[in-house]
Design a protein around this motif. Structure first.
Motif, short mmCIF file in Angstrom:
data_model
loop_
_atom_site.label_atom_id
_atom_site.label_comp_id
_atom_site.label_asym_id
_atom_site.label_seq_id
_atom_site.Cartn_x
_atom_site.Cartn_y
_atom_site.Cartn_z
N TYR A 182 5.85 -20.71 14.18
CA TYR A 182 6.45 -21.23 12.95
C TYR A 182 7.71 -22.02 13.25
O TYR A 182 8.00 -23.02 12.59
N TRP A 183 8.47 -21.57 14.26
CA TRP A 183 9.62 -22.37 14.69
C TRP A 183 9.14 -23.75 15.13
O TRP A 183 9.73 -24.78 14.76
N ALA A 184 8.08 -23.78 15.93
CA ALA A 184 7.54 -25.05 16.45
C ALA A 184 7.09 -25.96 15.31
O ALA A 184 7.28 -27.18 15.37
N LEU A 185 6.53 -25.37 14.27
CA LEU A 185 6.05 -26.16 13.13
C LEU A 185 7.22 -26.75 12.34
O LEU A 185 7.28 -27.96 12.10
N PHE A 186 8.17 -25.91 11.94
CA PHE A 186 9.31 -26.39 11.15
C PHE A 186 10.19 -27.33 11.98
O PHE A 186 10.78 -28.26 11.44
N GLY A 187 10.27 -27.07 13.28
CA GLY A 187 11.10 -27.90 14.14
C GLY A 187 10.61 -29.32 14.29
O GLY A 187 11.38 -30.20 14.70
N LEU A 188 9.34 -29.58 13.94
CA LEU A 188 8.81 -30.94 14.04
C LEU A 188 9.56 -31.92 13.15
O LEU A 188 9.51 -33.14 13.38
N ALA A 189 10.27 -31.39 12.17
CA ALA A 189 11.08 -32.26 11.30
C ALA A 189 12.15 -32.98 12.11
O ALA A 189 12.71 -33.99 11.65
N ARG A 190 12.44 -32.48 13.31
CA ARG A 190 13.41 -33.13 14.18
C ARG A 190 13.00 -34.57 14.47
O ARG A 190 13.85 -35.48 14.55
N PHE A 191 11.70 -34.82 14.59
CA PHE A 191 11.20 -36.17 14.87
C PHE A 191 11.44 -37.10 13.68
O PHE A 191 11.71 -38.29 13.86
N VAL A 192 11.34 -36.55 12.48
CA VAL A 192 11.60 -37.34 11.27
C VAL A 192 13.06 -37.78 11.26
O VAL A 192 13.39 -38.94 10.97
#
Length: 206
Positions: A182-192
């Motif tokens: 779940y950290w990996a999923l939410f952390g993808l917002a970093r790319f945005v």
């Protein structure tokens, strides 16, 4: 049937909103942004002053390009992003615009920022095995840990998107054993975040 489904979805969103109001998430977000913005504005002001009164920013960035390897700059950035983001990432975004392939290097620093957050997450998990370190961080990060337990993934999402300490949110997530997937999923917002900041900064320094 569709109406009932829509009502249920609306009710869930309302309950979630009420929960964030009740637990003080919006107040936390407002206060965190108030604390985060002054340092960012100071960095921006310092860059502007240096640009106009000391050395042209484009000249400074070109000096870095000419005298330091891209690997060294990327390594420095990764270390910074793994240790609480001690160097403003905006400087590295501006640097990437001066490289031979701006989009490639912007993508690389976004990946390294995400990876740095992962390092912070696993650092948090590792502290569980060292009681003295864990207890020390429990005291130092009491507020962050409390918030991570209350808001979990949404706190990580906000840390990834906004000018808030993503590494700190990731460290806290690791310390409370928040599931990595779940950290990996939410952390993808970093790319945005890097895509938006990249578009803005590229237009300024080009």
């Amino acid at each position: 049937m569709g109406s009932q489904s829509g009502t249920k979805k609306k009710n869930r969103l309302q309950l979630l909103h009420q929960y964030y109001v009740y637990t003080g998430f919006y107040t936390f977000l407002k206060d965190a942004l108030k604390k985060a913005l002054p340092p960012i504005l100071l960095v921006v002001a310092a860059i502007v002053l240096i640009h106009f009164f000391v050395i042209d920013l484009n000249t400074a960035l070109q000096y870095v390009i000419d005298n330091y390897s891209n690997l060294l700059v990327l390594t420095l950035f990764f270390v910074s992003e793994s240790i609480l983001g001690i160097i403003p990432p905006e400087l590295f975004i501006a640097w990437s615009d001066k490289t031979s392939n701006p989009i490639l290097y912007l993508t690389l620093i976004a990946i390294l920022s995400y990876a740095g957050g992962a390092v912070s997450y696993f650092t948090g998990r590792a502290t569980l095995k060292i009681p003295s370190v864990h207890n020390y961080l429990e005291v130092k990060m009491e507020k962050h840990l409390k918030n991570a337990r209350k808001w979990g993934g949404f706190l990580i999402l906000v840390g990834a998107l906004l000018p808030l300490p993503f590494a700190v949110a990731s460290l806290a997530a690791g310390m409370i054993r928040f599931e990595f997937k779940y950290w990996a999923l939410f952390g993808l917002a970093r790319f945005v975040r890097y895509a938006i900041y990249g578009a803005a900064i590229f237009s300024l320094v080009s």
